[in-house]
Design an enzyme around this catalytic site. Structure first.
Site, mmCIF file in Angstrom:
data_model
loop_
_atom_site.group_PDB
_atom_site.id
_atom_site.type_symbol
_atom_site.label_atom_id
_atom_site.label_comp_id
_atom_site.label_asym_id
_atom_site.label_seq_id
_atom_site.Cartn_x
_atom_site.Cartn_y
_atom_site.Cartn_z
ATOM 1 N N HIS A 75 0.839 -1.195 0.000
ATOM 2 C CA HIS A 75 0.000 0.000 0.000
ATOM 3 C C HIS A 75 0.874 1.245 0.000
ATOM 4 C CE1 HIS A 75 -4.154 -1.616 1.508
ATOM 5 N NE2 HIS A 75 -3.648 -2.335 0.520
ATOM 6 N N TYR A 203 -9.177 5.344 7.910
ATOM 7 C CA TYR A 203 -9.271 5.691 9.320
ATOM 8 C C TYR A 203 -10.370 6.737 9.465
ATOM 9 C CZ TYR A 203 -4.867 3.270 10.280
ATOM 10 O OH TYR A 203 -3.888 2.320 10.427
ATOM 11 N N PRO A 295 -3.673 -0.242 18.806
ATOM 12 C CA PRO A 295 -3.482 -0.658 17.403
ATOM 13 C C PRO A 295 -3.671 0.456 16.384
ATOM 14 C CG PRO A 295 -5.593 -1.417 18.243
ATOM 15 C CD PRO A 295 -4.860 -0.841 19.412
ATOM 16 N N LYS A 299 1.525 -0.498 14.992
ATOM 17 C CA LYS A 299 2.914 -0.626 15.416
ATOM 18 C C LYS A 299 3.227 -1.891 16.226
ATOM 19 C CE LYS A 299 4.258 2.968 13.412
ATOM 20 N NZ LYS A 299 4.483 2.585 12.055
ATOM 21 N N TYR A 387 4.148 6.407 10.120
ATOM 22 C CA TYR A 387 3.278 5.289 9.744
ATOM 23 C C TYR A 387 4.055 4.208 9.001
ATOM 24 C CZ TYR A 387 -1.047 2.892 8.531
ATOM 25 O OH TYR A 387 -2.048 1.956 8.423
#
Length: 404
Positions: A75, A203, A295, A299, A387
């Site tokens: 991604h 998100y 979560p 990570k 990220y």
């Protein structure tokens, strides 16, 4: 009692323990894994599904990347949905080509277990009464397996046995310090064999609470909802779950959402937790035994992998170079990266969730912060860099030889 001997005793057969075992095997370093659960239980656990590039590189180094390369989904970006509008974060463009890979922790575990079985390496599953001893001087492990008592002498003990494991619990309280934050909500997760609502993760920050649209493959989706601490999983039918998820999505996503029967449904608490230090003599803590992150920042598994990168490097350096430098620096190096990941995971959780205690002013400030980030290249770059995973330096050993 039967006496055994090895160089490294690994307690715990999750991804951290299995990855350490595979890397030690590649370096020719003798080791044994001891796990209290059955192999079937370990292989079936549903966990995270986002791998940083450095984690992918480590699995490649371990020689267990065949299925990852075949079935993993690279991604280049993620989406954030706020106030009914979606904003794409171009991870690759903001980080000079870096990306993340969607590949479930369950699959990582299975790949490592299969590699271990193929190599004929020693593991004791369903071990009972596991105890670690004398890890300041001459470490050994005692346990029962198939009605037989064992005493395993070793040079080092790797505590990869999770938050509730015996390794951290064996450290004297005056030698260890813990830091913890428990969040006032939980995540309700559903796994379903339906195509994902989007090609990239979404998100969701909404007035009704956080949501996450994720996937495990092109035909299997993983969705999450923020729910109160008082909720129980049996209160959430599939119909209720899909209905609430729809309310938190935008119109475009609602039209693309394909519903289906859940094949797994669970509620998980969220906490931030860190242990300092991560080394006690000849005992090393790694993964969930040393730290836990919410979560939201993806990570957990990646932090465990970075611990194992440092630990395997330190042990290889000890046995190949007769140097304790990596061992002596293990805790410091790990914690430096751990706290950065803890900060990012806390920040993402704080930014995207609705807290019952926050005032209308607090909520507006949070929205303003998110709007600033989404409108700022510097803000987007900071989010993207964290990220995809912060870098870490590891020594390379080209003269590995069989030492077992």
């Amino acid at each position: 009692m039967e006496n055994l001997k090895t160089k490294v005793a690994i307690i715990g057969s999750g991804p951290a323990g299995l990855l350490l075992g595979q890397l030690l095997y590649k370096a020719g370093i003798d080791h044994i894994i001891i796990e209290q659960r059955s192999a079937e239980y370990v292989a079936a656990r549903i966990r995270a599904g986002i791998l940083e590039q450095v984690s992918v590189d480590l699995l490649t180094q371990a020689g267990v990347d065949q299925n990852l390369n075949k079935f993993g989904l690279p991604h280049d970006g993620i989406e954030i949905l706020s106030n009914g509008l979606k904003h794409r974060i171009d991870l690759s463009a903001l980080t000079q080509g870096k990306q993340v890979t969607v590949y479930g922790q369950t699959e990582v575990t299975k790949d490592l277990m299969q590699a271990r079985e193929n190599a004929g390496l020693c593991s004791y599953y369903e071990a009972e009464g596991v105890q670690i001893h004398d890890f300041d001087s001459n470490p050994y492990v005692t346990f029962n397996h198939n009605h037989q008592q064992y005493r395993l002498a070793c040079d080092f003990i790797a505590g990869c046995d999770g938050y509730h494991g015996v390794c951290r619990a064996s450290v004297p309280q005056d030698k260890i310090k813990t830091f913890e934050k428990v969040y006032p909500f939980r995540w309700l997760g559903v796994l379903a064999d339906v195509p994902p609502v989007s090609d990239e993760l979404i998100y969701v920050q909404s007035e009704r609470g956080f949501a996450l649209c994720s996937m495990r493959s092109k035909t299997r989706s993983r969705y999450y909802l923020q729910v109160p601490l008082t909720d129980h999983v049996d209160e959430w039918s599939d119909e209720r779950f899909w209905g609430e998820l729809e309310k938190r999505l935008d119109d475009e996503s609602r039209k693309s959402l394909i519903k289906g029967s859940s094949i797994e449904k669970s509620i998980a608490p969220l906490r931030s937790f860190v242990t300092e230090p991560m080394r006690f003599g000849k005992l090393f803590l790694a993964g969930d035994a040393a730290h836990i992150v919410p979560p939201t920042g993806a990570k957990g598994l990646n932090l465990a992998a970075s611990d194992i990168a440092y630990l395997s490097s330190a042990l290889i350096e000890f046995y190949l170079k007769d140097s304790t430098e990596g061992i002596d620096q293990y805790s410091e190096k790990c914690l430096k990266r751990v706290w950065k990941a803890e900060r990012f995971s806390w920040w993402m959780t704080h930014l995207l969730h609705r807290f019952e205690t926050e005032s209308d002013f607090d909520h507006k400030i949070k929205q303003a912060e998110l709007n600033y980030i989404l409108d700022s290249k510097a803000g987007l770059t900071t989010l993207a860099e964290n990220y995809v995973g912060l870098p870490y330096e590891l020594k390379k050993f080209d003269d590995m030889q069989n030492l077992s």
